[in-house]
Motif scaffolding. Sequence first.
Motif, PDB file in Angstrom:
ATOM      1  N   GLU A 134     -26.773  -2.615 -23.894  1.00  0.00           N
ATOM      2  CA  GLU A 134     -25.327  -2.029 -23.242  1.00  0.00           C
ATOM      3  C   GLU A 134     -24.354  -2.328 -24.386  1.00  0.00           C
ATOM      4  OE1 GLU A 134     -21.882  -2.655 -20.035  1.00  0.00           O
ATOM      5  OE2 GLU A 134     -23.518  -3.850 -20.138  1.00  0.00           O
TER       6      GLU A 134
ATOM      7  N   ARG B 152     -27.341  -7.546 -25.543  1.00  0.00           N
ATOM      8  CA  ARG B 152     -27.725  -6.314 -24.438  1.00  0.00           C
ATOM      9  C   ARG B 152     -28.012  -5.245 -25.155  1.00  0.00           C
ATOM     10  NH1 ARG B 152     -24.073  -9.437 -21.812  1.00  0.00           N
ATOM     11  NH2 ARG B 152     -24.840 -10.833 -19.884  1.00  0.00           N
TER      12      ARG B 152
ATOM     13  N   ALA C  13     -27.604 -14.059 -19.910  1.00  0.00           N
ATOM     14  CA  ALA C  13     -27.487 -13.328 -18.621  1.00  0.00           C
ATOM     15  C   ALA C  13     -26.483 -14.261 -17.670  1.00  0.00           C
ATOM     16  CB  ALA C  13     -28.786 -13.455 -17.874  1.00  0.00           C
ATOM     17  N   SER C  14     -26.137 -15.313 -18.222  1.00  0.00           N
ATOM     18  CA  SER C  14     -25.149 -16.271 -17.612  1.00  0.00           C
ATOM     19  C   SER C  14     -23.952 -15.607 -17.193  1.00  0.00           C
ATOM     20  CB  SER C  14     -25.260 -17.512 -17.909  1.00  0.00           C
ATOM     21  OG  SER C  14     -24.317 -17.447 -19.391  1.00  0.00           O
ATOM     22  N   ASP C  15     -23.456 -14.533 -18.255  1.00  0.00           N
ATOM     23  CA  ASP C  15     -21.984 -14.232 -18.356  1.00  0.00           C
ATOM     24  C   ASP C  15     -21.967 -12.890 -18.800  1.00  0.00           C
ATOM     25  OD1 ASP C  15     -19.460 -13.544 -17.943  1.00  0.00           O
ATOM     26  OD2 ASP C  15     -18.851 -15.592 -18.668  1.00  0.00           O
ATOM     27  N   ASP C  16     -21.675 -11.809 -17.805  1.00  0.00           N
ATOM     28  CA  ASP C  16     -21.406 -10.332 -18.413  1.00  0.00           C
ATOM     29  C   ASP C  16     -20.379 -10.243 -19.765  1.00  0.00           C
ATOM     30  OD1 ASP C  16     -23.067  -9.492 -16.760  1.00  0.00           O
ATOM     31  OD2 ASP C  16     -21.619  -8.696 -15.298  1.00  0.00           O
ATOM     32  N   ARG C  17     -19.544 -11.122 -19.848  1.00  0.00           N
ATOM     33  CA  ARG C  17     -18.428 -11.395 -21.013  1.00  0.00           C
ATOM     34  C   ARG C  17     -19.110 -11.842 -22.224  1.00  0.00           C
ATOM     35  NH1 ARG C  17     -13.902 -14.785 -18.518  1.00  0.00           N
ATOM     36  NH2 ARG C  17     -15.617 -15.868 -17.853  1.00  0.00           N
TER      37      ARG C  17
ATOM     38  N   PRO D 226     -12.148  -9.302 -19.687  1.00  0.00           N
ATOM     39  CA  PRO D 226     -13.291  -8.564 -19.155  1.00  0.00           C
ATOM     40  C   PRO D 226     -13.594  -7.418 -20.132  1.00  0.00           C
ATOM     41  CG  PRO D 226     -11.698  -8.995 -17.452  1.00  0.00           C
ATOM     42  CD  PRO D 226     -10.938  -9.312 -18.710  1.00  0.00           C
TER      43      PRO D 226
ATOM     44  N   PHE E 254     -15.923  -9.190 -25.757  1.00  0.00           N
ATOM     45  CA  PHE E 254     -16.794  -9.915 -25.615  1.00  0.00           C
ATOM     46  C   PHE E 254     -16.834 -11.446 -26.218  1.00  0.00           C
ATOM     47  CE2 PHE E 254     -18.566  -5.792 -24.831  1.00  0.00           C
ATOM     48  CZ  PHE E 254     -19.518  -5.936 -23.687  1.00  0.00           C
TER      49      PHE E 254
ATOM     50  N   THR F 113     -32.761  -5.436 -23.632  1.00  0.00           N
ATOM     51  CA  THR F 113     -32.129  -6.525 -24.406  1.00  0.00           C
ATOM     52  C   THR F 113     -32.849  -6.211 -26.141  1.00  0.00           C
ATOM     53  OG1 THR F 113     -33.704  -8.178 -23.683  1.00  0.00           O
ATOM     54  CG2 THR F 113     -31.516  -8.376 -23.077  1.00  0.00           C
TER      55      THR F 113
END
Length: 500
Positions: free
Chosen positions: A259, A257, A197-201, A358, A290, A174
């Motif tokens: 990523e 992140r 971290a609560s939601d990948d989006r 997504p 995002f 991160t």
Amino acid sequence: MRALGVAARMRGRRRRPGKARPGRAGKAAGPARRFGRAGAGASAVRGAGASRRVEAIRPRPLRGEERSAYEAGREAGYREGFETGLHGFGRLFEGTSIIIPTLNQLEYLRMCVDSIFRHTDLPYEVIVVDNGSTDGTADYLEAMRGRVRYRLLDRNYGFAGAVNRGLMMAKGQTIVVLNNDTLVTERWLDNLLACLASDDRIGLVGPVTNYIGGEQRIEVPYRNLTEMQAFAAAHNRSNPALWQDVERITGFCLAFRRELWERTGYFDEGYTVGNYEDDDYNIRVKLLGFRLVVARDTFIHHFGSVSIKALGPALDAVNEHNAAYYGEKWGHDPHGLVGRVRDWVRARQPGGVENGFPAAFSEADFYPRHVAVRALSGTVYWLAQGERRPVEGELHIPVVRLTMVDLMRWPIGPPIAAADAERLWHGGMSGEGQAGAMLIRMPDGSLQHLEEGVRRPIASRLAAESWGLAAKPAVPLTEALAAAPEGLPIIAPVRTEQRL
């Protein structure tokens, strides 16, 4: 190249009573008590747990064989350390890289770094990128070797340029981009990462503060830094009910992140010095689907744009240049562009989606096909059909330089002859039977690129020029061309020197 201080702070364990926290440097003297004395932070650092002064013992000079043995041992140790560093160069760690751009604000920087040491318990590394300071910042960073990783630049490359060099150095999974004129507080990183971290989006997360424009500013009751820390300690209680979706997050503190960076790419260095590069990054992150979230349960103190204010009268010219570049790049309605992309995705996902869609895209999905690009190494590739194909021979069409982060999104395909690439660029057929691309002028004067049977709107004139597409002759929209389905828009690539 200046040496880089190399030491990530890996501190996942809680301190036992009576023992120093592993890997944690001792606390420096506290920052100034009043805001008006921001430069009063102390520079002396004591070892954690030290309770008395230890008299220095002057070593006996080495002679003859002793000196030879010492030199041989030092050389062997250096070689071993070099090999260890070489083999671990690309290795990442489960922690956060905190990137701090700085320019001639030593005391603010010192206080910022000290606050990180005091109030960060999760694994992290500090990376400071100095834009050619002349106020002793280099000496401070040299003295912090082993506690802070750093890069000393020969001139001012701007906020985006400094951040990009920090991203090149970052080893964490991160990343936090942090202004040098901030003071972090208790549980600041824990709370930001909990939200992330609560939601990948979720793409970008930012805190609230006392000094900023927009929705991240809150009213504060404190009058000095001691009261500020007490306020923050009471405020920073993790609470998901206080996580707020927003359209814009300012760049004084951004958590994301690794990523996301790999999908989105570097900050755009077309914005000189500072301002608007964070707005640009916001748009690019939202185009990928995002969310942007303000963690209202997290407060850090912000003294307020001290580096950019130091420009004085030149600040107006910087803002005018960056505002113009932003407009040229995104057109008159960048948020409308994001909305059209969301509509495009919803039309392909029955039932629709909530809070955007997504995150399946990377910025490569918003780059044109049938264009030639050059890697940092000088290799020229042809982008088409989801591949980058090495070009064999000399090209006589525009070639655009891309960063390695951008190019790595495309797998390498078979080579293509330069003559075939040129025919495809001009809209003809290749020797392999593939159809080329065509530039279309729409009735309203905007441009679209027909590639692989899909019409793709070009976001702005700057995007067309940046990819070399404006050099093509444009054909008017016909009934047959209008029948082609519309695809994702084409945006301009970022400008960056991509070098340390």
